[in-house]
Design a protein around this motif. Structure first.
Motif, mmCIF file in Angstrom:
data_model
loop_
_atom_site.group_PDB
_atom_site.id
_atom_site.type_symbol
_atom_site.label_atom_id
_atom_site.label_comp_id
_atom_site.label_asym_id
_atom_site.label_seq_id
_atom_site.Cartn_x
_atom_site.Cartn_y
_atom_site.Cartn_z
ATOM 1 N N ASN A 137 -13.794 -3.417 -4.649
ATOM 2 C CA ASN A 137 -13.606 -4.796 -4.195
ATOM 3 C C ASN A 137 -12.691 -5.563 -5.146
ATOM 4 N N THR A 155 -9.150 -4.273 -4.720
ATOM 5 C CA THR A 155 -8.622 -4.768 -3.453
ATOM 6 C C THR A 155 -8.193 -6.219 -3.574
ATOM 7 N N GLU A 156 -9.009 -7.037 -4.238
ATOM 8 C CA GLU A 156 -8.634 -8.440 -4.447
ATOM 9 C C GLU A 156 -7.327 -8.543 -5.217
ATOM 10 N N GLN A 165 -9.848 -9.804 4.797
ATOM 11 C CA GLN A 165 -10.493 -10.234 3.563
ATOM 12 C C GLN A 165 -11.041 -11.652 3.702
ATOM 13 N N PRO A 180 -10.616 -4.714 4.404
ATOM 14 C CA PRO A 180 -9.200 -4.619 4.767
ATOM 15 C C PRO A 180 -8.699 -3.188 4.962
#
Length: 134
Positions: free
Chosen positions: A87, A90-91, A122, A128
């Motif tokens: 996570n 991904t951010e 997101q 995503p």
């Protein structure tokens, strides 16, 4: 002074700029814009590769759990750690992708669609990349 640096020096400077400040460096001039764009694509790819590697680790962990090679508590702890890591990656990846899109660094229509879809997912709390690890 910054507009007269050799490209090799600009490359080395840009490589050391953190993600949060990377796109701002593209405002110096055209050479900096090109180097920032190249570096942003490189980081985008590195994030994607790392996310894929962590996802493979999650799948391998699940196989170990199914075979009863690790206990439930260990599985949950490590699995949660991997999920938080994905996570976060991904951010960070989406941050770079969004900044690239907003600053005209993405020219391929398919890449634009990918970024817009991932950002939309997101924002709505989705996954995503469709990895099922949210």
């Amino acid at each position: 002074m910054l507009d007269r640096l050799p490209v090799e020096i600009v490359e080395r400077i840009v490589a050391k700029i953190p993600d949060t400040d990377l796109i701002a460096a593209s405002k110096v001039d055209r050479v900096w814009w090109q180097e920032v764009r190249r570096e942003a694509y490189k980081r985008w790819k590195n994030y994607a590769t790392t996310i894929g590697d962590v996802y493979c680790e999650i799948r391998a962990l699940g196989k170990h759990y199914i075979k009863r090679e690790i206990d439930w508590i260990m599985f949950e702890d490590v699995n949660d750690l991997y999920k938080r890591w994905i996570n976060r990656l991904t951010e960070d990846q989406l941050y770079i992708m969004e900044k690239m899109l907003r600053n005209g660094m993405v020219v391929d229509p398919q890449e634009r669609e990918t970024i817009e879809y991932a950002l939309s997912e997101q924002r709505w709390g989705g996954d995503p990349w469709g990895l099922g690890v949210v």
